[in-house]
Design an enzyme around this catalytic site. Structure first.
Site, PDB file in Angstrom:
ATOM      1  N   THR A  22      42.142  75.017  44.793  1.00  0.00           N
ATOM      2  CA  THR A  22      41.638  76.311  45.267  1.00  0.00           C
ATOM      3  C   THR A  22      40.225  76.259  45.849  1.00  0.00           C
ATOM      4  OG1 THR A  22      43.045  77.464  43.707  1.00  0.00           O
ATOM      5  CG2 THR A  22      41.133  78.680  44.524  1.00  0.00           C
ATOM      6  N   ASP A  50      45.545  78.419  50.302  1.00  0.00           N
ATOM      7  CA  ASP A  50      44.581  77.371  49.943  1.00  0.00           C
ATOM      8  C   ASP A  50      45.267  76.061  49.558  1.00  0.00           C
ATOM      9  OD1 ASP A  50      45.629  78.574  47.686  1.00  0.00           O
ATOM     10  OD2 ASP A  50      43.753  78.497  46.549  1.00  0.00           O
TER      11      ASP A  50
HETATM   12 ZN    ZN Z   1      44.624  78.022  44.701  1.00  0.00          ZN
HETATM   13 ZN    ZN Z   2      46.567  76.806  41.254  1.00  0.00          ZN
END
Ligand code: ZN
Ligand code: ZN
Ligand code: ZN
Length: 540
Positions: free
Chosen positions: A74, A346
Site C-alpha cells: 500500500t 495500489d
Molecule cells: Zn493496499
Molecule cells: Zn493489503
C-alpha cells in the site's frame, strides 16, 4: 534536422492540445486498495450504470497496466501513483522497513516530530517526510504559488498522507481509537470546522448499527464461491465468516477499527470526500485543485475473505454505489467537463493459496521467520556468527559492524546467502545487493522489478522472492506484495474533461499516471518522475 522537425511537431501538437482543452479545474485521484483488474469484468453484470461502468464506458480504460517494482504494498503503491516513480527513487520501500542507522523498524508515514490534530492518539503522528520526491499535489502547489487546494482522504493514514505530499493543504485519515477523521500539525493547527462537525455526527456508530448483509439476495452471488467456506476468516476471529454480520459488541466496546473491514469504511470515505469537496470549494475557479481519495476497506475485506468471497463481491457492489454518488456530486459541484478522474489500485492480490492447492494449482505457504532462522544458522556454521540483524519485506540485512569485525567480504557473504536462499522451498530468486545496485536490466524481468524496488540508501543486502502462488500468511484469507501479475495488474481508468473515450491493451506502468495528469494540467512532472505520459488517453 529530422529530429528537430519531430520536436517542432510535438510541441505544436502539445500547444494545440492546451488551446483546445482548458485544463481541468479539479483532479480527483481514486485508489481502490487491493483492486484487481478482473474485478471490473467479474462483477460487470452486477454494477449499476453510474459507477465503474460509467468510468469504463465514457472514459479511457488502460486494460494492461502494471506495477513495475516489488514489493506491491500500500505505501509504495500510493507513493508511485502520485510521484510517477518507483521505490528506488521515492524511497517508500515498504509499509514498514528496517532502518540500518538506528537498527529499528519504521513505519512509512510515522513522524515523532509532529503533533496529532483531532486526537491525542499516536495514530495522528503522521507525515510524508520519508517520501523523498514531490507528488502531483506538490507540483500543483509550486506551480500556483500555493493557490491550488490539495486534500487527501482515506481510512489508512499512508493512503492519504503519501498522495497529498509535502506541501498539500491537508491529509485526513481514520483514527480507530476515537472513530474520528484526524490529521497532524504537519498540515494544520486544528481541524477545519466542517470536519469537526462531520466527526460530531458519529457516523461510524450509525453505519455499524446497520450490520452488514448482502446488497442483493445471497443466491445471486454466483460470481463468488459459497459464503461459508474454509478459506475465509472474519476479522473478529470468534465469528463465522458468514452473512449477516452484526457489530453490536464492537459498538459497545468502542472498537471502531471494525469499520475498516466492512463496506461502511468505503462509504464514510465517500462521505468525507464529498464534505471536503463542498466545504473547501474545490474545482470552483480556474486554479486547478486536487482531491486524493483512497478506498481502504476493499483491502481489509480482501485480506480476511480472499478474492472469491461473497463478502468481496458485496464490498465492490457497494463501492460501485459510492462511486456513483461521488461522480454525481462532482457533476453538480464542478461540472462534467471541468474535472478529470483517474481510478486505479495500489496493488492486486493473490488467490488464497489453500484454495489453489485444492484445485491442484501450484501454491504454498512459508514463513519468513523460519527462513531467517535457517539463514542465521547457515551463517553461524560458515562464519562463526549469525550476522543477520533483520529480515523484512523479503530482504536480508547484515550487520556491517560484524562484517568488519570478522573481516568478511560482504559481496561474498551476500552471494553465499543468495545461493542458499534459492535452494529453499518456495523461493524462486535471490540477488546480492551488488547485482541490484550496479547491473542494468532490460524489459520486465522479475530481476528488474526487484531492482526498481531497491533503494540504495534504505534497502538490504540480499533480496529474494517467493514462488508464484506462495504466501507468508496463515491458511485463510490472502495477501499481496509479489512481482507476479496477480499483484501487479491493476485497473487504470481516466475519465472527464480532456480524456478520450476508448480502451487500450498496450502495456502501461503505474508510474505513467502522474506525468499524464501533469500534461493535462500543463504542470511540471513530479521531480523524481521516471515515466512518460500516456498519450493515447489525451484528446488532441
Ligand atoms: Zn493496499
Ligand atoms: Zn493489503
Ligand atoms: Zn463468507
Amino acid at each position: 534536422m529530422k529530429s528537430k522537425l519531430v520536436l517542432l511537431f510535438l510541441s505544436l501538437s502539445l500547444i494545440g492540445f492546451s488551446q483546445n482543452n482548458p485544463k481541468p479545474k479539479l483532479v480527483v485521484g481514486i485508489v481502490v486498495d487491493q483492486m484487481r483488474t478482473d474485478y471490473i469484468y467479474r462483477y460487470w453484470s452486477r454494477y449499476g450504470e453510474g459507477g465503474f461502468k460509467r468510468l469504463v464506458n465514457d472514459g479511457f480504460f488502460c486494460k494492461n497496466t502494471h506495477y513495475n517494482y516489488v514489493p506491491t504494498y500500500t505505501g509504495p503503491g500510493h507513493s508511485s501513483i502520485y510521484t510517477g516513480a518507483a521505490p528506488n527513487v521515492h524511497g517508500i520501500i515498504a509499509n514498514d522497513w528496517f532502518v540500518k542507522e538506528t537498527g529499528v523498524e519504521t513505519y512509512c508515514v510515522s513522524d515523532d516530530k509532529v503533533k496529532p490534530i483531532g486526537t491525542t492518539s499516536k495514530n495522528g503522528k503522521m507525515s510524508p517526510h520519508k517520501q523523498l520526491t514531490t507528488t502531483l499535489g506538490d507540483e500543483l502547489k509550486l506551480f500556483t504559488n500555493g493557490k491550488s487546494k490539495v486534500y487527501g482522504v482515506a481510512l489508512k493514514d499512508r493512503s492519504s498522507v503519501l498522495p497529498v505530499g509535502h506541501a498539500g493543504n491537508a491529509a485526513f485519515w481514520f483514527d480507530e481509537e476515537t472513530g474520528n477523521f484526524v490529521s497532524s500539525d504537519w498540515y494544520v493547527k486544528e481541524l477545519p470546522l466542517w470536519l469537526n462537525n462531520f466527526n460530531a455526527k458519529k457516523l461510524p456508530k450509525s453505519y455499524l448499527e446497520r450490520g452488514w448483509n448482502t446488497l442483493y439476495g445471497i443466491e445471486t452471488y454466483t460470481n463468488s464461491i459459497v459464503d461459508d467456506n474454509k478459506y475465509e476468516k472474519a476479522p473478529n476471529k470468534k465469528e463465522k465468516p458468514v452473512f449477516p454480520y452484526d457489530y453490536k459488541s464492537q459498538i459497545e466496546n468502542n472498537s471502531w477499527g471494525i469499520l475498516k473491514a466492512t463496506p461502511w469504511g468505503n462509504t464514510i470515505t465517500k462521505d468525507i470526500a464529498i464534505e471536503c469537496l463542498k466545504n473547501e470549494s474545490m474545482g470552483k475557479d480556474d486554479i486547478s485543485d486536487m482531491l486524493c481519495i483512497s478506498f481502504s476497506s476493499t483491502d481489509y475485506v480482501g485480506h480476511s475473505y480472499g478474492l472469491r468471497a461473497v463478502e468481496t463481491e458485496d464490498v465492490y457492489l457497494r463501492l460501485d454505489k459510492d462511486l456513483e454518488e461521488l461522480l454525481k456530486t462532482l457533476d453538480a459541484e464542478v461540472g462534467q467537463e471541468n474535472y478529470v478522474v483517474f481510478l486505479t489500485a495500489d496493488h492486486g492480490a493473490a488467490d488464497v493459496a489453500a484454495y489453489l492447492k485444492d484445485l491442484k494449482i501450484p501454491a504454498g505457504y512459508l514463513k519468513e521467520k523460519n527462513i531467517e532462522k535457517e539463514l542465521k544458522s547457515f551463517c553461524k556454521k560458515l562464519y562463526g556468527d549469525s550476522l543477520i540483524v533483520n529480515m523484512s519485506n523479503q530482504q536480508v540485512f547484515l550487520s556491517s559492524v560484524k562484517l568488519t569485525e570478522l573481516k568478511l567480504n560482504s559481496d561474498e557473504v551476500e552471494k553465499a546467502l543468495a545461493n542458499k536462499l534459492i535452494q529453499m522451498e518456495g523461493i524462486s530468486e535471490a540477488y546480492p545487493s551488488s547485482v541490484l545496485k550496479f547491473e542494468g536490466y532490460k524489459g520486465d524481468s522479475f530481476k528488474s522489478l526487484i531492482a526498481n524496488g531497491y533503494n540504495h540508501k534504505r534497502s538490504g543486502n540480499v533480496a529474494f522472492s517467493y514462488m508464484p502462488g506462495w504466501l507468508d500468511i496463515p491458511e485463510t484469507g490472502t495477501t499481496h506484495g509479489s512481482e507476479f501479475t496477480y499483484d501487479t495488474h491493476v485497473p487504470l481508468i481516466f475519465y472527464g474533461g480532456g480524456i478520450k473515450k476508448g480502451e487500450s491493451v498496450r502495456n502501461y506502468y503505474i508510474t505513467e499516471i502522474a506525468p499524464t495528469i501533469s500534461i493535462l494540467l500543463n504542470n511540471p512532472f513530479p521531480n523524481g518522475c521516471t515515466s512518460k505520459p500516456i498519450e493515447e488517453v489525451l484528446k488532441k
